[in-house]
Design a protein around this motif. Sequence first.
Motif, short mmCIF file in Angstrom:
data_model
loop_
_atom_site.label_atom_id
_atom_site.label_comp_id
_atom_site.label_asym_id
_atom_site.label_seq_id
_atom_site.Cartn_x
_atom_site.Cartn_y
_atom_site.Cartn_z
N ARG A 92 5.45 19.03 -34.85
CA ARG A 92 4.53 18.41 -35.80
C ARG A 92 3.29 19.28 -35.97
O ARG A 92 2.81 19.91 -35.02
CB ARG A 92 4.15 17.02 -35.34
CG ARG A 92 3.28 16.97 -34.10
CD ARG A 92 3.12 15.54 -33.66
NE ARG A 92 2.05 15.41 -32.66
CZ ARG A 92 1.82 14.31 -31.96
NH1 ARG A 92 2.59 13.26 -32.14
NH2 ARG A 92 0.83 14.26 -31.10
N GLY A 93 2.81 19.33 -37.20
CA GLY A 93 1.64 20.15 -37.52
C GLY A 93 1.99 21.54 -38.00
O GLY A 93 1.12 22.26 -38.51
N PHE A 110 4.32 22.75 -47.01
CA PHE A 110 4.35 21.42 -46.42
C PHE A 110 4.02 21.52 -44.93
O PHE A 110 4.24 22.55 -44.29
CB PHE A 110 5.74 20.78 -46.60
CG PHE A 110 6.18 20.69 -48.03
CD1 PHE A 110 5.85 19.60 -48.82
CD2 PHE A 110 6.93 21.72 -48.61
CE1 PHE A 110 6.26 19.53 -50.13
CE2 PHE A 110 7.34 21.66 -49.92
CZ PHE A 110 7.01 20.56 -50.70
N VAL A 111 3.50 20.42 -44.39
CA VAL A 111 3.19 20.32 -42.96
C VAL A 111 4.11 19.27 -42.34
O VAL A 111 4.30 18.19 -42.92
CB VAL A 111 1.72 19.93 -42.74
CG1 VAL A 111 1.45 19.66 -41.27
CG2 VAL A 111 0.80 21.04 -43.24
N VAL A 112 4.69 19.60 -41.20
CA VAL A 112 5.51 18.63 -40.48
C VAL A 112 4.60 17.48 -40.05
O VAL A 112 3.58 17.69 -39.39
CB VAL A 112 6.20 19.26 -39.26
CG1 VAL A 112 7.01 18.22 -38.50
CG2 VAL A 112 7.09 20.43 -39.69
N SER A 113 4.95 16.27 -40.44
CA SER A 113 4.09 15.11 -40.21
C SER A 113 4.01 14.73 -38.74
O SER A 113 4.80 15.22 -37.90
CB SER A 113 4.59 13.92 -41.03
OG SER A 113 4.57 14.20 -42.41
N ARG A 114 3.09 13.85 -38.45
CA ARG A 114 2.88 13.41 -37.07
C ARG A 114 4.12 12.77 -36.47
O ARG A 114 4.35 12.84 -35.26
CB ARG A 114 1.70 12.44 -37.04
CG ARG A 114 1.32 11.97 -35.64
CD ARG A 114 0.12 11.05 -35.67
NE ARG A 114 -0.24 10.60 -34.34
CZ ARG A 114 -1.01 11.28 -33.50
NH1 ARG A 114 -1.50 12.44 -33.87
NH2 ARG A 114 -1.28 10.82 -32.30
N ASP A 115 4.94 12.14 -37.34
CA ASP A 115 6.16 11.51 -36.84
C ASP A 115 7.32 12.50 -36.72
O ASP A 115 8.47 12.10 -36.46
CB ASP A 115 6.56 10.34 -37.74
CG ASP A 115 6.78 10.75 -39.19
OD1 ASP A 115 6.69 11.96 -39.50
OD2 ASP A 115 7.03 9.86 -40.03
N LEU A 118 9.63 16.11 -42.10
CA LEU A 118 9.19 16.95 -43.21
C LEU A 118 9.34 16.12 -44.48
O LEU A 118 10.45 15.69 -44.82
CB LEU A 118 10.05 18.22 -43.29
CG LEU A 118 9.65 19.24 -44.36
CD1 LEU A 118 8.24 19.76 -44.11
CD2 LEU A 118 10.64 20.39 -44.40
N LYS A 119 8.23 15.90 -45.16
CA LYS A 119 8.22 14.98 -46.31
C LYS A 119 8.03 15.77 -47.60
O LYS A 119 6.96 16.32 -47.85
CB LYS A 119 7.13 13.93 -46.11
CG LYS A 119 7.39 13.08 -44.87
CD LYS A 119 6.29 12.11 -44.55
CE LYS A 119 6.61 11.33 -43.27
NZ LYS A 119 5.52 10.40 -42.87
N PRO A 125 12.53 11.43 -46.06
CA PRO A 125 12.00 12.27 -44.97
C PRO A 125 13.11 12.94 -44.18
O PRO A 125 14.16 12.34 -43.91
CB PRO A 125 11.21 11.28 -44.12
CG PRO A 125 10.83 10.19 -45.08
CD PRO A 125 11.99 10.07 -46.02
N GLN A 129 11.09 17.85 -36.20
CA GLN A 129 10.64 18.06 -34.83
C GLN A 129 11.78 18.52 -33.93
O GLN A 129 12.84 17.89 -33.85
CB GLN A 129 10.05 16.76 -34.28
CG GLN A 129 9.70 16.76 -32.81
CD GLN A 129 8.30 17.26 -32.55
OE1 GLN A 129 7.58 17.62 -33.47
NE2 GLN A 129 7.91 17.27 -31.30
#
Length: 404
Positions: A92-93, A110-115, A118-119, A125, A129
């Motif tokens: 993530r991040g 894009f940024v890999v989300s906290r969950d 990749l959105k 999604p 991770q």
Amino acid sequence: MARTSARNAASTLAIIALAACGGKTPANIEAVSRGESYQAQYRDLERPAADSPTLRSALMNASRCKPYSGSAGAGKLRTYLPDALRGELLSRGDLIDLRVPNDETFTGEFVVSRDGMLKIPFLDPIPAQGRRTEQVAAEIRRKLVAGGFYVDEPALSLLVMDFAPVRIGVSGAVFDPQASDIGGVQGDQVDSRRQAALGASTEGRNLSVALRSAGGVRPDADLSAVRITRAGPNHIVDLRGAVDGRNFDDIMLVTGDEVYVPSRQCFQDELMTPSPVSPPGVSLYMSNLTQPANNNAAAAVSQGVREVPYGTRYLQAVIDANCVGGARATSADRSAALFSRNPVTGVSVVIERRVEELRTRADRDDYDPYVLPGDAIACYDSGVTNLGEIGRLIGVFTLGALVD
């Protein structure tokens, strides 16, 4: 009458001081004298020295070791690495660059989300991770077809532009078990040319970095079976190659990973060497106050912490504290005490040696312990110097009595 009182006071003071200067043998809970504590090198010196000195301390330490818990066994490195730990893994991040030819809708950064997802606009999604970019790219292609955007899977490019720091936990046979962030790059260290280029690379998220961030592995660590827990499943990694010059799997970690280093319940002399997984050095607390001081400035309080290389021994540290040598008649016969702690049991130990005796022993390595992070060394003056200090104090008290 005053002179008689002064003489009596001086005599009493001399008797008390002489009785006190001899010191006492440190009392330890562990069987230090017999070599049954954390290091066999702690044991008392044999007097006289053995006729044929041998390095028995390492053998004594090794005799208490539990077997390696890694399935490869002693002397063999585990060569199989689970697929879940291979390659350059996303976390993530992380900043991702996606390019679909002639398609502005899905092309972008894009940024890999906290969950851990990749959105991408118009797509469900996608788990990112702990996966490699080619795995995520393959799923993007499938989703583009499944969503009706393409008839056939399109060509696309998915590259990492920047790796974010990851938070991991390290426990077990390390000097400072903790959760920490690894892999970040400080602003003044950012390479602008690399930032502008496509692609990214980092060694900052490797397993070795995580272990050093937790103080490094202890001498009792079982490196044959370091456990990585990722999203539930456990994976075993063999890191023995890190300390003996062989190649090893310095895997890339992701946020949420937990690292556990088991213990062999013994001191392994071969681990007391600088390596990618060892402590970066030893912070050693030292005291060499050979003359009494009446204030912190004169005693140099707060200036006694030294950084010494990992693998430094007691006698080397004592020399670094300027506690060896000098005029033989007055200051050579010093002693030094090592204050340490068994990291397995948490029990403290105190080892005192006469440094000149240790210096002249051909078998000194059998009785010359390694210093560990957080250890302390205190030097004590020779008997002649002690008598000189007693004489000085007697003079002070005598003068005081005469003045009274």
